[in-house]
Scaffold this active site. Sequence first.
Site, PDB file in Angstrom:
ATOM      1  N   ARG A   1       0.884  -0.970   0.147  1.00  0.00           N
ATOM      2  CA  ARG A   1       0.018   0.004  -0.033  1.00  0.00           C
ATOM      3  C   ARG A   1       0.772   1.244   0.003  1.00  0.00           C
ATOM      4  NH1 ARG A   1      -5.093  -1.442   3.949  1.00  0.00           N
ATOM      5  NH2 ARG A   1      -6.495  -1.864   2.342  1.00  0.00           N
TER       6      ARG A   1
ATOM      7  N   LYS B   1     -17.617 -16.194   3.196  1.00  0.00           N
ATOM      8  CA  LYS B   1     -18.940 -15.884   3.262  1.00  0.00           C
ATOM      9  C   LYS B   1     -19.602 -15.438   1.985  1.00  0.00           C
ATOM     10  CE  LYS B   1     -19.046 -14.399   8.011  1.00  0.00           C
ATOM     11  NZ  LYS B   1     -19.021 -12.958   8.224  1.00  0.00           N
TER      12      LYS B   1
ATOM     13  N   GLY C   1      -7.408  -7.118  -0.055  1.00  0.00           N
ATOM     14  CA  GLY C   1      -7.878  -7.688   1.064  1.00  0.00           C
ATOM     15  C   GLY C   1      -7.129  -9.086   1.057  1.00  0.00           C
TER      16      GLY C   1
ATOM     17  N   GLY D   1     -12.519  -4.084   1.296  1.00  0.00           N
ATOM     18  CA  GLY D   1     -13.864  -3.655   1.268  1.00  0.00           C
ATOM     19  C   GLY D   1     -14.359  -2.694   0.254  1.00  0.00           C
TER      20      GLY D   1
END
Length: 396
Positions: free
Chosen positions: A37, A198, A351, A374
């Site tokens: 990053r 998920k 992520g 996200g």
Amino acid sequence: MNKVSVRDIEVKGKRVLLRVDFNVPLDATGEITDDSRIQATLPTIKYLIDQRAKVVLLSHLGRPDGKVVEGLRLAVVAQHLSQILGQTVAITSDCIGPDVEQVVKELNDGDVLLLENVRFHPQEEDNDDSFAKALAKLADIYVNDAFGAAHRSHASIVGVANYLPAVAGLLLEREIKTLGGILENPAHPFAALLGGAKVSDKVGMLENIMDKVDSLLIGGGMAATFLKANSYETGLSLVETDRLYTAAELMEGAARNGVHLRLPIDVVVADSLSNEAEFEVVSINDIPPDLRVVDIGPLTIDSFSRELEKYKTVFWNGPMGIYEIPQFAEGTRAMARLLADLKATTVIGGGSTAEVVAEMKLADKMTFVSTGGGASLRFLSGKVLPGVEVLMDKEV
Ligand code: 3PG
Ligand code: MG
């Protein structure tokens, strides 16, 4: 992108508040384990230095919850950045207030300063107006390069833009252009390889890309919910029972749109989620009731690999198994190696997927690796990111 870029404005001699996402992973001793990053923001920082702006960097690190947390100070980042840049990057002890204002006032053109963790103040996450004003007081121009945090309606992302001319940094621009590009005009055939724990995290994105992809390949923990929705036994696997209907609907949607949806044909199953676990490979027809799915199996790796070789664009988000445990990382690692070798345009979601790719030193072999977890999911769901929305529109 219809937002004004840092390249479109005059920054020479100006104090530029540059919001970055330096939320980097640290090890137990507080050392940075992956500086992707920081590297990703270098083009904007170097551009501003070259243009002789006074660069005031602002970031969060971790989730200190509005309090000072010693282990989440940004000094380690300032040190790392000054090594990379070959110039001093001073760090302040706070991100607002008269002392900080004084330090900023003393900056010379081309200097770089890093402000202390903005989340040490509870007003940051509340998008508090007076806190946003206090931040804005430090600068003449606001530049947002923090794509990874652009989905947060926080003071340093949203509120501050009410008080300064607000423009996009080069990384933010590249993220929106690349991720927007695979939504708007991907080279076909286009496949999405999706994993992660998920279904619920991915529904928005799945619904949004359903009419854009030619193929969907699903692995990871969420494959269990799809398998269950197809009436397979899934043993002790984590199945989101409240999402079985969603999974069924998504499969129907795929059929309606002519999207080729593939699930694993074999899986690794284990008796626990630990290094000591007993595990075996089984067909999806034979998942034992007392075991759980922890990775895709070798036949699936093989069939996903042969399938993906046919595509011109491949987007990947989410690990294929519990990759933190080495025995259950093979599916994820195999997909990373495969994508690195494809001739296709390969776009990697941020992520954990980006972390795997960085750890395997394959990031340079991908077309693009997003810095937002996200944020990229939210963007690919077709939603406008609050941190992008507040930036100045380009005149048409
Ligand atoms: C991230 O790592 O996801 C971004 O830096 C945003 O951080 P957050 O999820 O704690 O808001
Ligand atoms: Mg996050």
